[in-house]
Design a protein around this motif. Structure first.
Motif, PDB file in Angstrom:
ATOM      1  N   LEU A  75      47.460 -24.941  11.815  1.00 33.67           N
ATOM      2  CA  LEU A  75      46.327 -24.285  11.164  1.00 33.67           C
ATOM      3  C   LEU A  75      46.238 -22.832  11.604  1.00 33.67           C
ATOM      4  N   ASP A  82      41.101 -21.284  10.162  1.00 31.98           N
ATOM      5  CA  ASP A  82      40.957 -22.710   9.873  1.00 31.98           C
ATOM      6  C   ASP A  82      40.603 -23.493  11.132  1.00 31.98           C
ATOM      7  N   ASN A  98      37.397 -25.721  11.582  1.00 33.16           N
ATOM      8  CA  ASN A  98      37.592 -27.098  12.023  1.00 33.16           C
ATOM      9  C   ASN A  98      36.668 -27.410  13.199  1.00 33.16           C
ATOM     10  N   SER A 129      42.393 -26.587   5.953  1.00 33.27           N
ATOM     11  CA  SER A 129      42.485 -27.612   6.995  1.00 33.27           C
ATOM     12  C   SER A 129      42.678 -28.988   6.373  1.00 33.27           C
TER      13      SER A 129
END
Length: 581
Positions: free
Chosen positions: A146, A150, A154, A198
């Motif tokens: 990622l 991202d 997350n 993601s």
């Protein structure tokens, strides 16, 4: 007292008095663990067990069999998470826990053209292993799968999830997770700040591996249940795989345990009908089971019966009249998910170049000590050179580092400490005009020694969500000297490909394996098998959890088990085991 189990592949009964018969139904799809869990517990209580199985082999979804050429064919790719505590106890009881091979504590994502990235849970302070939840935080904050943006999104989503409550209040956290069954994981995740990228690059492959659904179709409860275990149990995210085929390394030893305790197994004996009578109060009571091949059926009777079925099996076998009871009728709200499992044998090692890129070097004590002293471990991506006036090349530098963050490294001299596939990948093609370099292409990897990624693998770039090289991860039956990799890939979503011929499916799977791994592009696919299951795991879509039935039913001598029945685990081997206890 006799207890009968009507199972997906099986139906069995136990006599509490001591002379029992157990019948296993031939409905295809249920995990064997639910019924085996019942049997082993009942046998410990001195109850005899007879098993009636419709097929010539045992196992349900976990089954495997040997074809006419001696190949072990699996019906799916079976991974044992470290949080399968009940299943591990069952395996230990039967002496098969030692057949699990513990893999590196990473989740590996394979992107196109050999780009391999990890969700790496390995965390040490010196030589001390650091566990949950810190190892998980490290894994998600450092994964190259990622982008930085991202990863931040997350963290925001998971940091505002019930997982946080689970760290100090596991039961309360689980209640909050159950309450999220009505929303998809994607809707929940994005509403909490999670990013679409993601979902695409990490969570969709994981969701496909867990429930054969993507994040927009799978319940948030399903995904967060597993994440809760990852966050609270250090080894929950450690993956394990059998050291060989399920038939030899799991099912056979468990059946031997049952037989050693006095149990008996009757193959090719499926359940055709549940016989019952309604009492004066209108409550039905099972009076027997009609089992066996057509024309040679027999009546099997017991005091109590347990149906260890999957969803299509339950719909096929349960009497229609019982649908007047909501618990049975609710089962008709559940449906199964199709899945296709493909095995591909090659004449070399598919993932060996990718293994170098992952860099197992540097993860152990020696690598940590090298880094502590200021040393560095980098992945060399390109040799830069210039030809002199005499046509002799001279190296001018190396381009190293992860994609997007490469750097130029220069030195007075360079040494390529590579194996054969590494040399072929890195050496400039123009240098093959020199016989010393060109001769390297005549060398092949020693097929007597397996090489490559020894773990479960995920991908967001191909039509199989998860896969593994069985010759590496489960070598006892799958490594064959001189034959190379045996890739087993799980195609999800499978519905678009179910009408395809097996040959077309295998050819497309082979093409996509080569798409992922450059080291496979010069290999030959020497053999394949394709297994289609039209209804496998039950569809764990939003709102479906409320339809899952309890194990006790309105019929006083009839019970349900199976991973689709009510329990906190997802449709899995652990869920099946829990349902059978």
């Amino acid at each position: 007292m006799i207890l009968r189990y009507v199972g997906v592949q099986h139906l069995f009964a136990v006599d509490y008095a001591a002379s029992a018969k157990v019948a296993w139904d031939n409905i295809k799809a249920e995990y064997t663990q639910s019924s085996l869990a019942h049997q082993t517990q009942l046998q410990q209580q001195l109850h005899q067990v007879d098993i009636y199985e419709a097929r010539p082999f045992m196992g349900g979804k976990v089954a495997s069999y040997v074809d006419k050429d001696g190949n072990h064919i699996e019906l799916g790719l079976h991974v044992f998470f470290g949080c399968y505590f009940n299943l591990f106890r069952l395996m230990a009881k039967c002496g098969v826990l030692e057949n699990l091979l513990v893999k590196e504590h990473t989740h590996t994502f394979c992107n196109n053209d050999g780009d391999v990235r990890e969700l790496d849970f390995r965390l040490f302070l010196g030589d001390t292993k650091v566990g949950a939840p810190f190892h998980g935080l490290k894994a998600f904050f450092t994964t190259p799968q990622l982008s930085a943006a991202d990863k931040a999104a997350n963290a925001l989503a998971l940091g505002t999830s019930p997982i946080v409550r689970s760290l100090f209040d596991p039961e309360g956290g689980m209640r909050d997770i159950r309450a999220l069954d009505s929303i998809s994981f994607k809707d929940w995740f994005t509403s909490h700040g999670g990013s679409e990228q993601s979902i695409k690059r990490m969570w969709d492959p994981i969701a496909y591996a867990l429930g054969f659904l993507d994040c927009k179709d799978i319940s948030a409860r399903c995904m967060l249940t597993i994440f809760q275990f990852f966050a609270t149990k250090t080894d929950a995210s450690v993956l394990r795989m059998l050291n060989g085929s399920p038939a030899e390394r799991l099912l056979k030893p468990i059946l031997e345990y049952i037989e050693a305790k006095g149990g008996r197994v009757h193959l090719r004996q499926g359940c055709k009908e549940v016989l019952y009578e309604d009492g004066p109060d209108g409550v039905p009571r099972v009076t027997g089971l009609r089992v066996g091949p057509e024309g040679r059926e027999q009546l099997v009777q017991a005091d109590a019966y347990v149906a260890a079925l999957d969803v299509p099996g339950a719909k096929r076998l349960l009497p229609q009249a019982w649908r007047r009871f909501p618990q049975f009728d609710n089962i008709w709200q559940l449906v199964g998910v199709p899945v296709i499992t493909v095995q591909l044998r090659y004449n070399g090692w598919v993932t060996e170049a990718a293994q170098e890129k992952v860099g197992r070097v540097g993860q152990g004590r020696a690598g940590r000590e090298l880094k502590r002293r200021g040393g560095r471990l980098d992945w060399d991506q390109e040799v830069l050179y210039e030809d002199g006036p005499d046509g002799v090349p001279r190296v001018t530098g190396l381009r190293v580092g992860p994609e997007g963050r490469e750097q130029l490294v220069q030195a007075d001299a360079y040494v390529a400490a590579l194996d054969v596939p590494g040399a072929k990948r890195l050496l400039p093609q123009a240098w093959r005009r020199f016989p010393q370099f060109d001769n390297i292409w005549q060398l092949v990897k020693d097929l007597r020694v397996a090489a490559g990624l020894d773990n479960l693998l995920y991908s967001a770039d191909v039509f199989f969500s998860c896969f593994a090289d069985l010759a590496l991860v489960s070598p006892m039956e799958y490594f064959k000297e001189g034959q190379g990799s045996l890739m087993q890939v799980v195609i999800t979503p499978a519905a678009p490909y179910m009408p395809w011929t097996n040959e077309r499916i295998a050819a497309e799977a082979d093409r996509q394996v080569r798409q992922l791994f450059p080291s496979a592009r010069g290999l030959t696919n020497t053999w394949h098998s394709v297994v289609k299951i039209s209804q496998s795991l039950y569809l764990e879509a939003p709102g479906m959890d409320r339809w899952r039935p309890d194990q006790a039913t309105p019929v006083p001598n009839f019970f349900l088990s199976g991973s689709y029945t009510k329990q906190d685990y997802i449709d899995s081997m652990e869920g099946a085991t829990l349902s059978g206890q």
